[in-house]
Structures are given as structure tokens and as C-alpha cells.
Design a protein around this motif. Sequence first.
Motif, PDB file in Angstrom:
ATOM      1  N   ARG A  92       0.850  -1.193   0.000  1.00 36.88           N
ATOM      2  CA  ARG A  92       0.000   0.000   0.000  1.00 36.88           C
ATOM      3  C   ARG A  92       0.881   1.237   0.000  1.00 36.88           C
ATOM      4  N   TYR A  98      -3.431   5.458  -6.824  1.00 37.26           N
ATOM      5  CA  TYR A  98      -4.192   4.211  -6.851  1.00 37.26           C
ATOM      6  C   TYR A  98      -3.924   3.313  -5.636  1.00 37.26           C
ATOM      7  N   LYS A  99      -3.099   3.778  -4.736  1.00 39.16           N
ATOM      8  CA  LYS A  99      -2.878   3.181  -3.409  1.00 39.16           C
ATOM      9  C   LYS A  99      -2.144   1.842  -3.391  1.00 39.16           C
ATOM     10  N   TRP A 100      -2.563   0.847  -4.210  1.00 38.57           N
ATOM     11  CA  TRP A 100      -2.067  -0.514  -4.070  1.00 38.57           C
ATOM     12  C   TRP A 100      -1.270  -0.932  -5.293  1.00 38.57           C
ATOM     13  N   ILE A 101      -0.125  -1.590  -5.060  1.00 41.46           N
ATOM     14  CA  ILE A 101       0.724  -2.040  -6.170  1.00 41.46           C
ATOM     15  C   ILE A 101       0.549  -3.539  -6.387  1.00 41.46           C
ATOM     16  N   GLN A 113       4.323  -1.641 -10.170  1.00 38.22           N
ATOM     17  CA  GLN A 113       3.454  -0.701  -9.451  1.00 38.22           C
ATOM     18  C   GLN A 113       2.077  -0.540 -10.078  1.00 38.22           C
ATOM     19  N   ARG A 114       1.736  -1.416 -11.015  1.00 39.32           N
ATOM     20  CA  ARG A 114       0.368  -1.393 -11.535  1.00 39.32           C
ATOM     21  C   ARG A 114      -0.641  -1.619 -10.409  1.00 39.32           C
ATOM     22  N   CYS A 115      -1.826  -1.035 -10.571  1.00 34.82           N
ATOM     23  CA  CYS A 115      -2.942  -1.320  -9.667  1.00 34.82           C
ATOM     24  C   CYS A 115      -3.897  -2.237 -10.433  1.00 34.82           C
ATOM     25  N   ASP A 116      -4.051  -3.455  -9.952  1.00 36.75           N
ATOM     26  CA  ASP A 116      -4.681  -4.538 -10.702  1.00 36.75           C
ATOM     27  C   ASP A 116      -6.016  -4.914 -10.067  1.00 36.75           C
ATOM     28  N   LEU A 120      -7.069  -6.551  -6.373  1.00 35.77           N
ATOM     29  CA  LEU A 120      -7.902  -5.808  -5.428  1.00 35.77           C
ATOM     30  C   LEU A 120      -9.163  -6.585  -5.052  1.00 35.77           C
ATOM     31  N   ILE A 149     -11.525   3.029  -5.253  1.00 28.33           N
ATOM     32  CA  ILE A 149     -10.619   2.876  -6.402  1.00 28.33           C
ATOM     33  C   ILE A 149     -11.363   2.241  -7.567  1.00 28.33           C
ATOM     34  N   GLY A 164      -7.467  -2.903 -14.641  1.00 28.24           N
ATOM     35  CA  GLY A 164      -6.633  -2.143 -13.722  1.00 28.24           C
ATOM     36  C   GLY A 164      -6.218  -0.823 -14.310  1.00 28.24           C
TER      37      GLY A 164
END
Length: 561
Positions: A92, A98-101, A113-116, A120, A149, A164
Motif C-alpha cells: 500500500r 491508486y494506493k495498491w501495487i 506498481q500497476r494497480c490490478d 484488489l 478505487i 486495472g
Amino acid sequence: MSVHEVCEERALAKLWLTRAALPLWTSVGYDAKLGLFHERLGFKGEPIEALPRRLMVQCRQMYVVSHATLTGLMDGRALLETVFAQVVHRFRRSEAKYKWIFSIDPDGSVRDQRCDSYSLAFLLFALAWLYRVNADQFYLELADEVITIFDVHMAAELGGVTDGVPRPDGYLRQNPNMHLIEAYIALYESTGIEEYLGRAKSLYDLFCNHIFLREHAAIPEIHDNRWQVGQVDGAWYEPGHHFEWTWLSRRLARASGRDVAGEVQSLLSRAVIEGIDDSNLSIERVSIRNGERTASRRSWGSCEYIKACAAEAEANPAQREAWAGRAARALGSLRKTFLNTSVNGLWIDRVDRYGAALSSDVPASSLYHLMLAIMESDRVFGTVVPRAYSSKPSAALFLDRDGVINVDTGYPNKPSDISFMPGIADAIKLARNAGYHVVVVSNQSGVARGFMTEADVLNLHRWMANELSQQGADVTAWYHCPFHDDASVEIYKDSQHPDRKPNPGMILRAAHDLNIDLSQSSLIGDQETDMEAARRCGVSPHRFNGDDILVLASKIVLGAR
């Protein structure tokens, strides 16, 4: 024979889970240096340390440990606290948009570091289960952050979510949306908050109206931005996902009362015929147009088939025998093909049409599928008359069987052996009228000793339930433990099985299955093992000495008001 067969296969699967898989994956499969789970193990049981650690895998493993903790298979609370803290610390980024990697390297640095959305969805799922273990509001605060998100950054034009941010391509996929429904239902079951159920229902509408191709009775894996499939000729479906959607549909129906029979019938119409081979394994992919099948089979697809069998047996009592037979054969094939490894607790992820391994290592992510398949078969085929899950916690009156409900004649196993205790029907009616679940939790070592089969126990419990119900005394559910150290039947030999009283496994399983508030519950038993099982999980114990069961039940139920 199918009831007997599914009992034996279920027992073998649960022993594999409790004796081998859970101990292995929470020790060797756990990286103490990072405080996270390993991605994969080799076939000698060694961790493959050089791999990146994905958020999705951590969330799936947190679910596994949560489920095992809630049902008494292990006490994973300390492990969950450590892993969750590291997940928040390492995955996080509170300052990021986007907060989460997606993943980190073994040294803890950011790998991707994509937010997928798929990750999630499993984060939401894990948070729901963590909340059931420990009702900390922080889990729900994080869940709301993740939902924001989805709503703000991943919403697809006609509903559902994209893959994502940034998007990997211009397609939409059914898979993250399916698991998002699963997560929302889990959140609803954990909290009773209607908004979560509403979100699950909206996504299911998307499935019915766009994702599912009714004219082909198939779920394409890939759609365009308007949930359309351009060329059916090149499209495929995965039978495992048909089975997963079947189980999920029944789960939604259980929570909401929605009629899903039409969707389930269509989902299974192709998958059972085209998607299960002669060895009772789930085929990996099938062409939507011509039904051409791939040569490979995956362990997860067979797990989803077992879940679908359990869901259909539960939803269709008249067809329970047939679905039990399918489940027994699928569990047997799972054991012989995928779980047959030199190191117990590992599995083969993919095989060819002849059952030869196509995998070079063991992915941790598959334990999620195995856990759910084994626990769902245990819940459906190992208990009698469980009622629908309620989102509102309720108190329960737990009852031992022999010596409390009926006279203990020494391993009774047929109706002619049963003499009901005077006043027991009135005691059960009193508790039910006061708003209590009534749940039977009974050690049945006669199965392990060879005096009877598990099928005999289940049939006897159905008969007893019906006899009591005719007197207005409806028992919510019946649980039994067939395991014992002094066993002549090898598959039931276990000296410390978590379900066998004085261990509290049966009580914990019932609490999980029926949403029981153990702190408000009581148990009546006639042995010290009953008392100890109650104390170990915070249930008030009451010893029955053969006097008046109605008087004792009245003191418990009316005294609690």
C-alpha cells in the motif's frame, strides 16, 4: 454407494488439508524474513525464493489461514496479524493515486506498481475474512478505500471493472468481475451491510445481461469495451469458470433469495458434458463454436467442479445423491491425479490428457481453490439439515447427541437403536422459540472403529431430525466427528483431529457456517470432553446428568434473557 464414497473421499481430502497442506504452507511456505508467503514451492518442498511476491497471492493465503482459523483447523491469528501488517506496509502506497501495487521483489522493493483489479478483488475478499476473525474496523476502512478505487478509476462504461490502471489492453475480462462478486458476498456475510450485497447483485446483473452468452451457453473470457464478443469462432470458455459461476450463483441466492436456477442450468448444460473428461477432471479450455477441447487439465478447475457439485446438492435435495456421486468421483480424481506428490501437502497444477504432470513447481495461489473445495464438500456432505446462513449473528444451544438427545446404548447406528430422552423435543422447541439455533455436535468414533459408516451416521441423523421435526422440534444442523486414534478404518485414524471433542472444531465450524455468536451460546453435554470443547471456544458449558433436560434447557435459555 455415492453417499458412502463421498464421505470417504471427503475424509481423505480433509486429512490431507489438516495434516499436510496447512502445516507445510504456513511454515516452509512462509517467508519469515519478509513476513509474507512464498509464491511457489518446488516439488521437493523447498521455497523458490527468487520470485516476486504478488498482492493477490498474499490475499489468497490470508483467506486460507482465516478460514482454517475460523473452523478450528489451526490457530492462525498471530500469523494473520504479521502478514497483514506486512501487506499494508509493502503493497500500500498511501500517497499514490491508486494506493495498491501489484508486486514486490524478494528484497521488499517495488517490482510492478500497476494497480490490478484482480488483485484488489482478492484484497477485498481477504479483508472480509480477516474481519470475521477479528472485527477490527480498519479492515472495513480499507475495504471502502478499495471500493472507491474501483468506482473512480476502474469503472467500465456499461458496468463492472477494467483490468486495472493503467489498463494492459483494450479488453474487458470476466474473471476480476466474478471474484469481485465473491468478495462483496463475503463482505456482506461478514458484516451484514446491505450495500455490499447490493453491489454483488448489480455485478450479477451485468453477468446475466452481458458477460454470459446465453445463445451459446458459454462465458467468453475476453470482451470488448462494451462487453461484446467480436468473433465467437475464435473464442473459448473455461469449464472451471462455469463451475465457479455456478457455485457463486448459488451463494448469491443463499444471501439474497434471488432465483438463479435458469442461469445455473445453462451454465452446467455445456460444462458438465464438454468440460469433464472420462477421469472426472475439468478440462482447461473449450471452443465456444465447436466444442473442441484442450489437452490440459488444471487442478483449480477440478476444485471448482467439486464446489459446483456441493452447491447443486445443497440447492436440490432430490438430486443430492447424484451430485454426491459426482463429487465423490471428482474428489477421488483430484486426490489421485493432482495431490499424489512425493512431498505430502503439495500438488500438481496442470496435467495432460493422460494425467502426466505439465507443471515444474507448485503455485501457492492454488491453495485457495483446494481449501474452498474441501471445506464446501465438508460443509454440504458432512452435515445434516444446515439452514441458510444469516447475516445477523445468533445465539445457539449446542447439544451432544448420545446421552443428551438419545439414550446412550453404545454406538447406536440405526433408528431401532434410538430412544429419545424424555423432554428433549420440548427443550429443542423452547430454544428455537427463544431465537436460538439448535446444533448437534457429536463424536462418532464408531465410524473409525468400523462399527458403522459415515453414511450410516448421516442417514441416522436425517431420520432423527425428521422424528424431532414431527414434534415441532427443528434442529438447525447436525455435525459429527468420525475420527479417533484407536481406528480400524485407516482413513479415520487421527489422535488429535480438530473436530473431535475436547477440541472445538465442530462448534467452530457451526459458528462459521451459521453465523453463530459463540459468546452468547451454551452447550449441554454429558461428558467432560463436551465441557472442555465448549470452554475452548467461549461457549457456556452445562453438564447433563440424566435428570430433566427440559428443566436444564429452560434455565439456560430463560436465564439468558
